[in-house]
Design an enzyme around this catalytic site. Structure first.
Site, PDB file in Angstrom:
ATOM      1  N   VAL A  43      33.232 -68.828 -64.834  1.00 49.67           N
ATOM      2  CA  VAL A  43      32.041 -69.041 -65.665  1.00 49.67           C
ATOM      3  C   VAL A  43      32.327 -70.074 -66.756  1.00 49.67           C
ATOM      4  O   VAL A  43      33.482 -70.381 -67.052  1.00 49.67           O
ATOM      5  CB  VAL A  43      31.548 -67.721 -66.320  1.00 49.67           C
ATOM      6  CG1 VAL A  43      31.010 -66.771 -65.273  1.00 49.67           C
ATOM      7  CG2 VAL A  43      32.644 -67.069 -67.139  1.00 49.67           C
ATOM      8  N   CYS A  44      31.241 -70.599 -67.336  1.00 47.57           N
ATOM      9  CA  CYS A  44      31.316 -71.588 -68.400  1.00 47.57           C
ATOM     10  C   CYS A  44      32.148 -71.032 -69.557  1.00 47.57           C
ATOM     11  O   CYS A  44      31.937 -69.877 -69.924  1.00 47.57           O
ATOM     12  CB  CYS A  44      29.905 -71.919 -68.884  1.00 47.57           C
ATOM     13  SG  CYS A  44      29.864 -73.050 -70.270  1.00 47.57           S
ATOM     14  N   PRO A  45      33.061 -71.739 -70.178  1.00 48.54           N
ATOM     15  CA  PRO A  45      33.349 -73.158 -69.964  1.00 48.54           C
ATOM     16  C   PRO A  45      34.466 -73.424 -68.950  1.00 48.54           C
ATOM     17  O   PRO A  45      34.892 -74.567 -68.810  1.00 48.54           O
ATOM     18  CB  PRO A  45      33.823 -73.602 -71.356  1.00 48.54           C
ATOM     19  CG  PRO A  45      34.550 -72.402 -71.886  1.00 48.54           C
ATOM     20  CD  PRO A  45      33.858 -71.202 -71.291  1.00 48.54           C
TER      21      PRO A  45
END
Ligand code: SF4
Ligand code: SF4
Ligand code: SF4
Lengths: 286, 81
Positions: free
Chosen positions: B16-18
């Site tokens: 998942v981000c980042p």
């Protein structure tokens, strides 16, 4: 000794619940302070306050528990550290800003220099009631432009250049509004869906989505006892000169039409949105 | 639409981000200039934002392909500085 609370308040010293104690409101423009200013604030809070500061919801800094007799010394010592006192009461307040295009990759406009310019031009101007400006760099709206009497939001007006398009499809996906589609003939923009967010411009690898930055201006927001979202009455404004023309018009309208203690929004509502819009448009076409 | 000769691929659907961007960046950094990488990512936030981050790194985006399984593949050509 008779204490002139109104002039103390204008000068940014707010009377506390605790007798003879004042909370000093400092002038901060666009939420930025230098490390030197922070040192001066820290030292004054320690020496004259109770060792803490309060960060306000509008990017301000207040030093509580300043004693009446220390006010002059506090002003002087803060001044030596490059910190000025803020304002309260019926006038133009702290101008807030997000980090904008100077720092944030999403930014469409430079917010800090604009906040400085607004502040230099209007900060402290006497009006029927408080007046708040806020500047946010893009439609992500981290600074919540529409809660201000006059809000400014960065945006991009998009133009497609089909001959540069490599049909990669990146913009179609980047656009959260579904304004760009790809058909056999290439990319197409539905301007009626576009919210000027500028994501397609930032994402396009071949400069085929081109954006012209602009200011999306909203009027009459208030988030106090009454909650109302500012309204946008014009297309995005292209340049600062025009932006200041309509800001001047809004402030002049406010000064002329508002009763004492009345915010911009009720003043507009009494006069009629049409009347307000005409005066903004007149300034636009000056 | 033309297809590209893919030199390597990386799947960032599992992060998942980042970290999405970091994982993609590490994969590109390991490649030679001019080579082509396919980055498989989830629809939604990654598909909206990863292409731009890769562009900001200076690489050449060739295409964002809809895999029609809830994922997209971003075809990127490495460009050194
Ligand atoms: S409003 Fe836009 S430019 Fe400002 S901080 Fe948020 S994302 Fe960045
Ligand atoms: S500016 Fe934003 S809303 Fe308008 S087309 Fe581009 S990505 Fe879509
Ligand atoms: S991102 Fe740019 S090059 Fe890619 S399809 Fe959109 S306009 Fe064309």
């Amino acid at each position: 000794m008779g204490t002139d609370y109104a002039s103390l308040k204008k000068g940014g010293f707010m009377r506390q619940k605790q007798r003879d104690n004042f909370s000093a409101r400092l002038k901060v423009v666009g939420g930025n302070l230098t490390s030197e200013q922070l040192l001066a604030i820290s030292s004054v809070a320690k020496k004259y306050g109770d060792g803490h500061v309060h960060l306000t919801s509008r990017q301000g800094v207040e030093i509580p528990f300043i004693k009446l007799g220390d006010i002059e010394a506090v002003k002087r010592e803060l001044g030596e550290g490059g910190v000025s006192i803020g304002v309260c009461g019926p006038r133009v307040r702290t101008v807030t800003a997000c980090q904008g295009a100077d720092i944030c990759p999403s930014g469409c406009i430079e917010t800090h220099s604009l906040a400085e310019e607004i502040s230099n031009r209007y900060f402290g101007r006497e009006l029927p009631h408080k007046f708040k400006f806020g500047v946010t760099g893009c439609t992500n709206n981290c600074l919540k432009a529409e809660e201000n009497d006059l809000g400014i939001k960065g945006g991009m007006t998009v133009e497609l250049s089909p001959e540069d398009c490599i049909a990669c499809g990146v913009c179609v996906k980047a656009c959260g509004e579904g304004a760009i589609s790809m058909a056999d003939g290439g990319i197409k923009l539905d301007e009626s869906k576009c919210n000027y967010c500028g994501r397609c411009v930032k994402a396009c690898p071949n400069d085929a989505c081109r954006g012209e930055p602009g200011y999306i201006v909203s009027f009459g927001g208030s988030f106090g006892n009454r909650i109302a979202k500012g309204e946008t009455l014009t297309p995005p404004i292209r340049d600062r000169q025009t932006l200041f023309k309509i800001a001047d018009a809004a402030l002049d309208f406010f000064a002329a039409h508002a009763s004492p203690g009345e915010r911009l929004r009720p003043a507009i509502e009494r006069a009629g949105w049409g009347v307000f819009k005409s005066s903004v448009e007149a300034a636009l076409h000056e | 639409m033309n297809d590209y000769a893919i030199d390597d691929s990386v799947d960032i659907t599992d992060v998942v981000c980042p970290v999405t961007f970091v994982k993609a960046k590490v994969a590109i950094d390991e490649m030679e200039d001019g080579q082509i990488l396919s980055i498989r990512m989830n629809d939604g936030e990654p598909a909206q934002n990863v292409p731009r981050s890769i562009k900001d790194e200076g690489h050449r985006i060739l295409r964002l392909k809809d895999n029609e399984d809830g994922t997209y593949s971003l075809i990127v050509q490495k460009r050194g500085d």
